[in-house]
Design a protein around this motif. Structure first.
Motif, PDB file in Angstrom:
ATOM      1  N   MET A   1      -2.007   8.640 -15.996  1.00 20.23           N
ATOM      2  CA  MET A   1      -0.937   7.625 -16.308  1.00 20.23           C
ATOM      3  C   MET A   1      -0.338   6.993 -15.066  1.00 20.23           C
ATOM      4  N   THR A   2       0.091   6.000 -15.247  1.00 18.88           N
ATOM      5  CA  THR A   2       0.487   5.101 -14.046  1.00 18.88           C
ATOM      6  C   THR A   2       2.088   5.371 -13.886  1.00 18.88           C
ATOM      7  N   LYS A   3       2.562   4.951 -12.762  1.00 24.19           N
ATOM      8  CA  LYS A   3       3.933   4.833 -12.491  1.00 24.19           C
ATOM      9  C   LYS A   3       4.776   3.758 -13.142  1.00 24.19           C
ATOM     10  N   CYS A   4       6.002   4.021 -13.359  1.00 27.06           N
ATOM     11  CA  CYS A   4       6.978   3.307 -14.112  1.00 27.06           C
ATOM     12  C   CYS A   4       7.234   1.869 -13.310  1.00 27.06           C
ATOM     13  N   TYR A   5       7.027   0.646 -13.620  1.00 26.92           N
ATOM     14  CA  TYR A   5       7.172  -0.415 -13.150  1.00 26.92           C
ATOM     15  C   TYR A   5       8.767  -0.717 -12.460  1.00 26.92           C
ATOM     16  N   ARG A  10       8.440   8.045 -11.919  1.00 30.81           N
ATOM     17  CA  ARG A  10       8.157   8.890 -13.187  1.00 30.81           C
ATOM     18  C   ARG A  10       6.859   8.020 -13.797  1.00 30.81           C
ATOM     19  N   ASP A  11       5.867   9.074 -14.506  1.00 26.41           N
ATOM     20  CA  ASP A  11       4.901   8.372 -15.213  1.00 26.41           C
ATOM     21  C   ASP A  11       5.317   7.588 -16.224  1.00 26.41           C
ATOM     22  N   THR A  12       4.581   6.700 -16.824  1.00 29.29           N
ATOM     23  CA  THR A  12       4.798   5.757 -17.911  1.00 29.29           C
ATOM     24  C   THR A  12       4.872   6.710 -19.243  1.00 29.29           C
ATOM     25  N   GLU A  13       5.548   6.287 -20.172  1.00 34.15           N
ATOM     26  CA  GLU A  13       5.637   6.917 -21.438  1.00 34.15           C
ATOM     27  C   GLU A  13       4.135   6.964 -22.248  1.00 34.15           C
TER      28      GLU A  13
END
Length: 99
Positions: A1-5, A10-13
């Motif tokens: 998962m990538t980080k929220c922009y 937090r990780d992206t949904e």
């Protein structure tokens, strides 16, 4: 998962998404409402000016002083009350028959 922009915490949904759950909901709210309305609501709710801060401090000081006065008054009431004077002796069965 990538980080929220948006928040970068937090990780992206989803794997292919850009935002976490909270930020994606915030993004949807901003897209469905006019930007001026969102900005005015956030400004009125989240931002405080010096007058509002000083008023809040004054209110908190008054609350603290009132709570201290109430505690002192309650402690005086407890000291002044005498339970033996306030207590009435109950009438027994034998006393009821004689009356």
């Amino acid at each position: 998962m990538t980080k929220c922009y948006f928040c970068n915490e937090r990780d992206t949904e989803f794997f292919w998404g850009y935002f976490c759950k909270d930020c994606s909901q915030l993004s949807r709210l901003l897209k469905t409402n006019p930007p001026e309305k969102c900005y005015s609501i956030l400004k009125n709710v989240l931002l405080r000016n010096e007058v509002q801060i000083s008023n809040k401090i004054k209110q908190e000081i008054i609350k603290i002083e009132l709570s201290k006065k109430n505690k002192v008054l309650k402690s005086k009431e407890v000291k002044e009350s005498n339970d033996s004077e306030d207590y009435e002796t109950p009438t027994t069965r034998s006393q009821c028959k004689s009356v």
